[in-house]
Design an enzyme around this catalytic site. Structure first.
Site, PDB file in Angstrom:
ATOM      1  N   LYS A  84     -13.070   2.224 -13.541  1.00 27.28           N
ATOM      2  CA  LYS A  84     -13.375   0.828 -13.176  1.00 27.28           C
ATOM      3  C   LYS A  84     -13.829   0.030 -14.392  1.00 27.28           C
ATOM      4  O   LYS A  84     -13.574  -1.168 -14.487  1.00 27.28           O
ATOM      5  CB  LYS A  84     -14.434   0.787 -12.067  1.00 27.28           C
ATOM      6  CG  LYS A  84     -13.920   1.270 -10.708  1.00 27.28           C
ATOM      7  CD  LYS A  84     -12.893   0.313 -10.105  1.00 27.28           C
ATOM      8  CE  LYS A  84     -12.533   0.710  -8.673  1.00 27.28           C
ATOM      9  NZ  LYS A  84     -11.561  -0.207  -8.052  1.00 27.28           N
ATOM     10  N   TYR A 108     -14.723   7.673 -11.545  1.00 27.56           N
ATOM     11  CA  TYR A 108     -14.512   6.372 -10.888  1.00 27.56           C
ATOM     12  C   TYR A 108     -15.079   5.256 -11.770  1.00 27.56           C
ATOM     13  O   TYR A 108     -14.416   4.238 -12.006  1.00 27.56           O
ATOM     14  CB  TYR A 108     -15.199   6.406  -9.521  1.00 27.56           C
ATOM     15  CG  TYR A 108     -15.106   5.153  -8.690  1.00 27.56           C
ATOM     16  CD1 TYR A 108     -13.952   4.836  -7.979  1.00 27.56           C
ATOM     17  CD2 TYR A 108     -16.198   4.279  -8.582  1.00 27.56           C
ATOM     18  CE1 TYR A 108     -13.879   3.697  -7.187  1.00 27.56           C
ATOM     19  CE2 TYR A 108     -16.131   3.145  -7.801  1.00 27.56           C
ATOM     20  CZ  TYR A 108     -14.978   2.853  -7.093  1.00 27.56           C
ATOM     21  OH  TYR A 108     -14.918   1.721  -6.307  1.00 27.56           O
ATOM     22  N   ASP A 158       0.868  -1.184   0.000  1.00 25.66           N
ATOM     23  CA  ASP A 158       0.000   0.000   0.000  1.00 25.66           C
ATOM     24  C   ASP A 158       0.901   1.229   0.000  1.00 25.66           C
ATOM     25  O   ASP A 158       2.046   1.174   0.445  1.00 25.66           O
ATOM     26  CB  ASP A 158      -0.889   0.009   1.256  1.00 25.66           C
ATOM     27  CG  ASP A 158      -2.144   0.873   1.080  1.00 25.66           C
ATOM     28  OD1 ASP A 158      -3.247   0.289   0.994  1.00 25.66           O
ATOM     29  OD2 ASP A 158      -2.024   2.121   1.039  1.00 25.66           O
ATOM     30  N   ASP A 188       3.441   2.613  -4.250  1.00 22.99           N
ATOM     31  CA  ASP A 188       2.478   3.440  -4.963  1.00 22.99           C
ATOM     32  C   ASP A 188       2.257   2.770  -6.317  1.00 22.99           C
ATOM     33  O   ASP A 188       3.185   2.682  -7.127  1.00 22.99           O
ATOM     34  CB  ASP A 188       3.022   4.863  -5.135  1.00 22.99           C
ATOM     35  CG  ASP A 188       1.980   5.791  -5.759  1.00 22.99           C
ATOM     36  OD1 ASP A 188       1.124   5.302  -6.528  1.00 22.99           O
ATOM     37  OD2 ASP A 188       2.036   7.000  -5.471  1.00 22.99           O
ATOM     38  N   VAL A 189       1.040   2.314  -6.567  1.00 22.96           N
ATOM     39  CA  VAL A 189       0.797   1.521  -7.776  1.00 22.96           C
ATOM     40  C   VAL A 189       0.911   2.341  -9.056  1.00 22.96           C
ATOM     41  O   VAL A 189       0.943   1.778 -10.151  1.00 22.96           O
ATOM     42  CB  VAL A 189      -0.574   0.802  -7.727  1.00 22.96           C
ATOM     43  CG1 VAL A 189      -0.620  -0.190  -6.580  1.00 22.96           C
ATOM     44  CG2 VAL A 189      -1.735   1.773  -7.678  1.00 22.96           C
TER      45      VAL A 189
HETATM   46  N1  LIG Z   1     -15.868  -0.183  -0.105  1.00 16.13           N
HETATM   47  C1  LIG Z   1     -16.727  -0.311  -1.091  1.00 16.13           C
HETATM   48  O1  LIG Z   1     -17.955  -0.153  -0.910  1.00 16.13           O
HETATM   49  C2  LIG Z   1     -16.260  -0.641  -2.480  1.00 16.13           C
HETATM   50  C3  LIG Z   1     -17.242  -0.871  -3.456  1.00 16.13           C
HETATM   51  C4  LIG Z   1     -16.837  -1.190  -4.769  1.00 16.13           C
HETATM   52  C5  LIG Z   1     -15.485  -1.291  -5.067  1.00 16.13           C
HETATM   53  N2  LIG Z   1     -14.555  -1.056  -4.089  1.00 16.13           N
HETATM   54  C6  LIG Z   1     -13.151  -1.161  -4.473  1.00 16.13           C
HETATM   55  O2  LIG Z   1     -12.471  -2.053  -3.596  1.00 16.13           O
HETATM   56  C7  LIG Z   1     -11.115  -1.621  -3.431  1.00 16.13           C
HETATM   57  C8  LIG Z   1     -10.812  -1.466  -1.942  1.00 16.13           C
HETATM   58  O3  LIG Z   1     -11.719  -0.503  -1.401  1.00 16.13           O
HETATM   59  P1  LIG Z   1     -11.791  -0.170   0.159  1.00 16.13           P
HETATM   60  O4  LIG Z   1     -13.210   0.087   0.463  1.00 16.13           O
HETATM   61  O5  LIG Z   1     -11.006  -1.164   0.939  1.00 16.13           O
HETATM   62  O6  LIG Z   1     -11.066   1.243   0.144  1.00 16.13           O
HETATM   63  P2  LIG Z   1     -10.028   1.873   1.205  1.00 16.13           P
HETATM   64  O7  LIG Z   1      -9.994   3.318   0.894  1.00 16.13           O
HETATM   65  O8  LIG Z   1     -10.371   1.431   2.573  1.00 16.13           O
HETATM   66  O9  LIG Z   1      -8.662   1.180   0.749  1.00 16.13           O
HETATM   67  C9  LIG Z   1      -8.030   1.509  -0.461  1.00 16.13           C
HETATM   68  C10 LIG Z   1      -6.542   1.406  -0.235  1.00 16.13           C
HETATM   69  O10 LIG Z   1      -5.879   1.700  -1.472  1.00 16.13           O
HETATM   70  C11 LIG Z   1      -4.719   2.431  -1.138  1.00 16.13           C
HETATM   71  N3  LIG Z   1      -4.274   3.214  -2.281  1.00 16.13           N
HETATM   72  C12 LIG Z   1      -4.879   4.282  -2.857  1.00 16.13           C
HETATM   73  N4  LIG Z   1      -4.121   4.767  -3.843  1.00 16.13           N
HETATM   74  C13 LIG Z   1      -3.004   3.988  -3.901  1.00 16.13           C
HETATM   75  C14 LIG Z   1      -1.835   3.994  -4.696  1.00 16.13           C
HETATM   76  N5  LIG Z   1      -1.640   4.925  -5.650  1.00 16.13           N
HETATM   77  N6  LIG Z   1      -0.905   3.038  -4.494  1.00 16.13           N
HETATM   78  C15 LIG Z   1      -1.083   2.112  -3.525  1.00 16.13           C
HETATM   79  N7  LIG Z   1      -2.143   2.070  -2.712  1.00 16.13           N
HETATM   80  C16 LIG Z   1      -3.099   2.991  -2.906  1.00 16.13           C
HETATM   81  C17 LIG Z   1      -5.134   3.345   0.017  1.00 16.13           C
HETATM   82  O11 LIG Z   1      -4.007   3.807   0.748  1.00 16.13           O
HETATM   83  C18 LIG Z   1      -6.031   2.411   0.813  1.00 16.13           C
HETATM   84  O12 LIG Z   1      -5.320   1.737   1.826  1.00 16.13           O
HETATM   85  C19 LIG Z   1     -10.985  -0.305  -4.203  1.00 16.13           C
HETATM   86  O13 LIG Z   1     -10.424  -0.572  -5.462  1.00 16.13           O
HETATM   87  C20 LIG Z   1     -12.415   0.163  -4.354  1.00 16.13           C
HETATM   88  O14 LIG Z   1     -12.589   0.967  -5.486  1.00 16.13           O
HETATM   89  C21 LIG Z   1     -14.919  -0.727  -2.805  1.00 16.13           C
END
Ligand SMILES: NC(=O)c1ccc[n+]([C@@H]2O[C@H](COP(=O)([O-])OP(=O)(O)OC[C@H]3O[C@@H](n4cnc5c(N)ncnc54)[C@H](O)[C@@H]3O)[C@@H](O)[C@H]2O)c1
Length: 263
Positions: free
Chosen positions: A173, A169, A45, A66-67
């Protein structure tokens, strides 16, 4: 005939997994679940402190990544192969929900006509190009090793249906969902499976502000199953898609959304 038990536990034990976004709600939950099933898990992360904490919780190792940095993605995969001899599994969960204009930096709702150039570029850079960087690095290592592999990418229902105020977004996606299908096609001959999980609303740091905000209530109808999701709901499905029970499944999206898409 030999029947697979289909039980993730029996097939993930000797596997080495990389989980991105592992400091966040869903990635952290998945990493903990895979570790509990016996896999060797490396959590990545950009949030160094968060990922260290998450790795400590599951007795795993952490790396700051950082991805959007493609060279760093390749270096992390190389270091995993150097240390563990292989990379079998990838879960890509890193992502951001919004990149609002500077005058309202915490607003997760950004209609497309209000999205500035910088925010638009950031949304694609993190959510789409970041996915490409990670999947390409992992795919190269898996194909070179010749032992197959499995990847799961966290997309969203927004990849196929617009979500109000989340256009950038959804577009990113949707691109990620096509990346999954294209890569699944290209890597199938090498025995590398690539699937997506599209969560509905899952209770994590990403959704906490909107779940806490009553003004957003119209956007937040409860799904048919009567509750919002939890990271463990997603983690179980991801483990299935990584394990032997889904050996004949690739290029697919599983919706983990409490029935929204069928309701
Ligand atoms: N929570 C939901 O309801 C939901 C719904 C649909 C899809 N998603 C997807 O699931 C995945 C996880 O979501 P979540 O709810 O755990 O979100 P979150 O915000 O809790 O976690 C996302 C993580 O990604 C990391 N991140 C962001 N940019 C980054 C980068 N450039 N390099 C490395 N790390 C990076 C952040 O630091 C964070 O720890 C995401 O891709 C999100 O779009 C989540």
């Amino acid at each position: 005939m030999t029947w697979s038990t289909g039980i993730a536990e029996s097939t993930l034990k000797t596997r080495v997994a990389l989980v991105t976004g592992a400091a966040g709600g869903i990635g952290r939950g998945i990493a903990a679940h895979l570790a509990a099933l016996g896999a060797t898990v490396v959590l990545a992360d950009r949030d160094r402190r968060g990922v260290d904490e998450a790795a400590a919780e599951s007795g795993s190792t952490a790396v700051a990544l950082d991805v959007t940095d493609s060279a760093a993605c390749a270096a992390v995969v190389e270091s995993i192969v150097a240390e563990h001899g292989q990379l079998d599994l990838l879960v890509h969960a890193a992502g951001i929900l919004a990149a609002p204009p500077p005058d309202r930096p915490d607003d997760p709702i950004v209609p497309l006509l209000e999205q500035d150039d910088t925010g638009w570029a950031r949304m694609l850079e993190v959510n789409l190009t970041g996915g490409f960087n990670v999947l390409r690095a992992a795919g190269r290592a898996m194909v070179a090793a010749g032992g197959g592999g499995a990847m799961v990418v966290l997309t969203s229902g927004g990849a196929v249906r617009p979500l109000p105020g989340r256009g950038a977004y959804c577009v990113a996606k949707a691109g990620l969902a096509m990346l999954v299908k294209s890569l699944a096609d290209e890597l199938a001959p090498a025995g590398v499976r690539v699937n997506a999980v599209a969560p509905g609303i899952i209770e994590t740091p990403m959704t906490a502000p909107m779940l806490a905000n009553p003004e957003r209530a119209p956007l937040l109808a409860l799904p048919p199953l009567g509750r919002f999701g939890r990271p463990e709901d997603v983690a179980d499905v991801v483990a299935f898609l990584l394990g032997q029970g889904s050996a004949y499944v690739t290029g697919k999206t599983l919706y983990v959304d409490g029935g929204v898409f069928s309701g």
